[in-house]
Design a protein around this motif. Structure first.
Motif, PDB file in Angstrom:
ATOM      1  N   ALA A  17       0.823  -1.205   0.000  1.00 51.65           N
ATOM      2  CA  ALA A  17       0.000   0.000   0.000  1.00 51.65           C
ATOM      3  C   ALA A  17       0.860   1.260   0.000  1.00 51.65           C
ATOM      4  O   ALA A  17       0.560   2.237  -0.693  1.00 51.65           O
ATOM      5  N   GLY A  20       2.013   2.282  -3.337  1.00 49.37           N
ATOM      6  CA  GLY A  20       0.993   2.592  -4.341  1.00 49.37           C
ATOM      7  C   GLY A  20       0.557   1.380  -5.130  1.00 49.37           C
ATOM      8  O   GLY A  20       0.214   1.496  -6.317  1.00 49.37           O
ATOM      9  N   TYR A  22      -2.132  -0.448  -4.957  1.00 51.63           N
ATOM     10  CA  TYR A  22      -3.569  -0.718  -5.091  1.00 51.63           C
ATOM     11  C   TYR A  22      -4.239   0.369  -5.921  1.00 51.63           C
ATOM     12  O   TYR A  22      -3.994   1.567  -5.725  1.00 51.63           O
ATOM     13  N   ASP A  23      -5.114  -0.075  -6.815  1.00 53.98           N
ATOM     14  CA  ASP A  23      -5.887   0.890  -7.604  1.00 53.98           C
ATOM     15  C   ASP A  23      -6.941   1.576  -6.751  1.00 53.98           C
ATOM     16  O   ASP A  23      -7.181   2.775  -6.881  1.00 53.98           O
ATOM     17  N   ILE A  25      -8.659   1.891  -2.717  1.00 52.17           N
ATOM     18  CA  ILE A  25      -8.642   1.628  -1.282  1.00 52.17           C
ATOM     19  C   ILE A  25     -10.046   1.884  -0.742  1.00 52.17           C
ATOM     20  O   ILE A  25     -10.633   2.944  -0.993  1.00 52.17           O
ATOM     21  N   THR A  46      -7.043  -3.594  -8.538  1.00 56.53           N
ATOM     22  CA  THR A  46      -6.484  -4.168  -7.309  1.00 56.53           C
ATOM     23  C   THR A  46      -7.066  -3.382  -6.141  1.00 56.53           C
ATOM     24  O   THR A  46      -7.129  -2.155  -6.174  1.00 56.53           O
ATOM     25  N   GLY A 207      -5.216   8.822  -2.192  1.00 64.62           N
ATOM     26  CA  GLY A 207      -4.950   7.828  -1.165  1.00 64.62           C
ATOM     27  C   GLY A 207      -5.328   8.326   0.208  1.00 64.62           C
ATOM     28  O   GLY A 207      -6.057   9.322   0.353  1.00 64.62           O
ATOM     29  N   ARG A 220      -1.023   5.060  -1.079  1.00 66.09           N
ATOM     30  CA  ARG A 220      -1.398   5.687  -2.354  1.00 66.09           C
ATOM     31  C   ARG A 220      -2.338   4.792  -3.164  1.00 66.09           C
ATOM     32  O   ARG A 220      -2.211   3.571  -3.157  1.00 66.09           O
ATOM     33  N   SER A 221      -3.273   5.428  -3.871  1.00 67.67           N
ATOM     34  CA  SER A 221      -4.185   4.689  -4.760  1.00 67.67           C
ATOM     35  C   SER A 221      -4.772   5.668  -5.768  1.00 67.67           C
ATOM     36  O   SER A 221      -4.631   6.890  -5.627  1.00 67.67           O
ATOM     37  N   ASN A 222      -5.433   5.120  -6.775  1.00 66.06           N
ATOM     38  CA  ASN A 222      -6.078   5.960  -7.780  1.00 66.06           C
ATOM     39  C   ASN A 222      -7.478   6.394  -7.372  1.00 66.06           C
ATOM     40  O   ASN A 222      -8.023   7.337  -7.953  1.00 66.06           O
ATOM     41  N   ALA A 509     -10.146   4.043 -11.706  1.00 65.28           N
ATOM     42  CA  ALA A 509      -8.832   3.653 -11.190  1.00 65.28           C
ATOM     43  C   ALA A 509      -8.062   2.803 -12.185  1.00 65.28           C
ATOM     44  O   ALA A 509      -6.853   2.993 -12.380  1.00 65.28           O
ATOM     45  N   SER A 513      -4.543   3.565 -14.110  1.00 63.22           N
ATOM     46  CA  SER A 513      -3.410   2.647 -14.063  1.00 63.22           C
ATOM     47  C   SER A 513      -2.893   2.351 -15.462  1.00 63.22           C
ATOM     48  O   SER A 513      -1.680   2.328 -15.710  1.00 63.22           O
TER      49      SER A 513
END
Length: 517
Positions: A17, A20, A22-23, A25, A46, A207, A220-222, A509, A513
């Protein structure tokens, strides 16, 4: 250690996580959160689920529910699609009836005094049956609610109040099924992980800051989906928004729903929406603990009051116990009880209706007194003015319309006449001992105020624009429930809007990616 074992390890999940990995959270670990996670995963995203609670208390308020779910259906053929285990014998001995979309619209509008957001209401109702089928496809099993929503008349069970189905194993069964499905679909879950702040640069949410394992890290995530419940377990917020005495109530469910998701979103300019001074609150065991007890579950509730009368400390009735089916009054009567002297009431049954008591009246953890006479009962009910109670019983019994037949399956119109609070249905005299009385107070389930979302489940800011990368579902979505709520609407709302938020967040997301590759 295999890759799958590595991913189940908390340290590995947290490390991924922070990098970054994961697409999407999802903040929260209940019904809405897992429906969001599973929906996002369908798009190929993800997904990481952040559960604030330890694993033994996981599931948010969903684990504490009895599992009843309201949805629109046309008849038994629809029910068979989500309950293929229904036997021919069960079908033959049961009148399942139907619960149409129009009936759902009417019920939701009526109990919320037509303040419910029309767009969100349409999404909820129109998607309810398809969402049930989708949940079934994800491994959630359902069963008829024979024990709590149907009475046997002339050898046949008849359902009433538009509520027919519950998740197999109640709330715990629902959470366990969704958790298993998430794990099967490659969704990672991090327990004892509290989201404390959204990562926001003034344009996009990218995120969350997370407190886990005695450190705060940036995950971090999208896209981020907030599904962490209302603020009912936050004593200060309850008093601030709901008003005086709300610091004194019992919390029916989890101790972890303290408004974190709402606060984080408001901190970056999200628009508050809905009935911030309103909540779902019921009659609850007077001596229940401060928060929900998983060993007892939902059995501290006391919901057979339509077939009883309720009195306060003065010994007086204060509400129409038979105004409607329990499904349409129980979520607002907790507030009425809270407003009584001493914040309590007693429910009184005689032998004519004792057999209609729900299962929760037969648990060990109840505050109950029994007596052979009304005078004896009056002196046993702690905190009640005995003479006031005796006079109330005398006046009530004289006012019952005995010429109208009693029927617990319909609003039978068996009323009282001439009282300050007439009982408009299911009125029976209190004269056949032994008598039973159960003491209740106010138990809060969830709060109605929350965040404003779009038709795609995206959180809106105070200027009416969507906040890129931020979505919401579940109890923290505002605008659906006002003043009251039709029983079983919370779980279907969480599922519908969780699925919607997951689908929208997952699509955005995964597109981000691919663009970054």
């Amino acid at each position: 250690m295999s890759p799958s074992e590595a991913m189940s390890d908390p340290k590995s999940v947290a490390a991924k996580a922070r990098e970054g990995g994961y697409d999407v959270i999802v903040v929260g670990g209940g019904n809405a959160a897992f429906c969001a996670a599973l929906s996002a995963r369908e798009s190929g995203a993800t997904v990481l689920v952040l559960e604030k609670a330890p694993v033994e208390e996981n599931g948010g308020n969903s684990r504490f529910t009895a599992g009843a779910i309201r949805f629109a259906y046309e008849g038994v053929d629809d029910l068979r699609e989500i309950m293929p285990d229904l036997t021919e014998d069960e079908i033959a001995m049961t009148d399942f009836g139907s619960y149409t979309k129009d009936q759902f619209y009417d019920d939701l509008g009526r109990v919320t005094q037509y303040r419910c957001d029309p767009t969100l209401s349409e999404i909820l109702i129109e998607s309810s049956f398809e969402t049930m089928k989708w949940m079934r496809s994800k491994g959630v099993r359902f069963a008829p609610i024979y024990g709590r929503q149907a009475f046997k008349v002339d050898g046949k069970f008849k359902f009433w109040g538009g509520l027919t189905v519950e998740s197999w194993g109640g709330g715990p069964g629902l959470v366990d099924a969704l958790t298993a499905s998430a794990q099967k679909n490659g969704i990672d879950i991090l327990y004892e992980a509290q989201a404390v702040e959204l990562l926001y640069d003034g344009i996009d949410v990218s995120g969350v800051k997370v407190k886990h394992d005695n450190q705060v890290s940036e995950f971090r995530s999208n896209a981020v989906i907030l599904a962490s419940g209302g603020f009912q377990a936050n004593t200060e917020w309850r008093t601030r928004y709901l008003g005086p005495n709300w610091d004194l109530v019992k919390v029916r469910g989890t101790r972890f729903n303290t408004g974190d998701g709402i606060r984080m979103a408001l901190d970056i300019g999200a628009s508050p929406y809905g009935n911030w001074s309103g909540c779902h609150a019921v009659g609850w065991e007077r001596n229940a603990p401060e928060f929900g007890d998983l060993a007892v579950g939902d059995n501290f509730q006391k919901h057979s009051y339509p077939f009883a009368i309720m009195v306060n400390a003065d010994g007086k009735r204060f509400v129409d116990e038979g105004a409607d089916f329990r499904n349409y009054t129980y979520a607002k009567y907790g507030r009425v009880i809270l407003n009584q002297p001493g914040q309590f009431a007693w429910q009184i049954f005689d032998q004519k209706t004792k057999h209609l008591q729900r299962d929760e009246y037969r648990i060990r953890q109840v505050t109950k007194v029994t007596a052979n006479t009304i005078e004896e009962l009056a002196n046993k009910m702690e905190g009640v003015n005995p003479q006031g109670f005796i006079e109330t019983i005398k006046e009530y019994n004289a006012a019952v319309r005995k010429d109208i037949p009693f029927n617990p399956n319909v609003k039978d119109g068996r009323t009282t006449e001439g009282l300050e609070f007439n009982k408009t249905n299911w009125a029976n005299t209190i004269e056949d001992g032994p008598f039973e009385a159960f003491q209740v107070t106010c138990g809060i389930t969830f709060t109605f105020g929350g965040l404003r979302i779009s038709e795609e489940g995206q959180v809106m800011d105070t200027s009416g624009k969507p906040i890129p990368g931020l979505y919401a579902a579940g109890e923290l979505v505002g605008g659906i429930f006002y003043f009251n709520y039709p029983g079983g609407s919370g779980l279907i709302s969480g599922a519908v809007f969780g699925r919607l938020a997951g689908r929208s967040a997952g699509a955005v997301a995964t597109q981000s990616s691919r663009a970054a590759q």
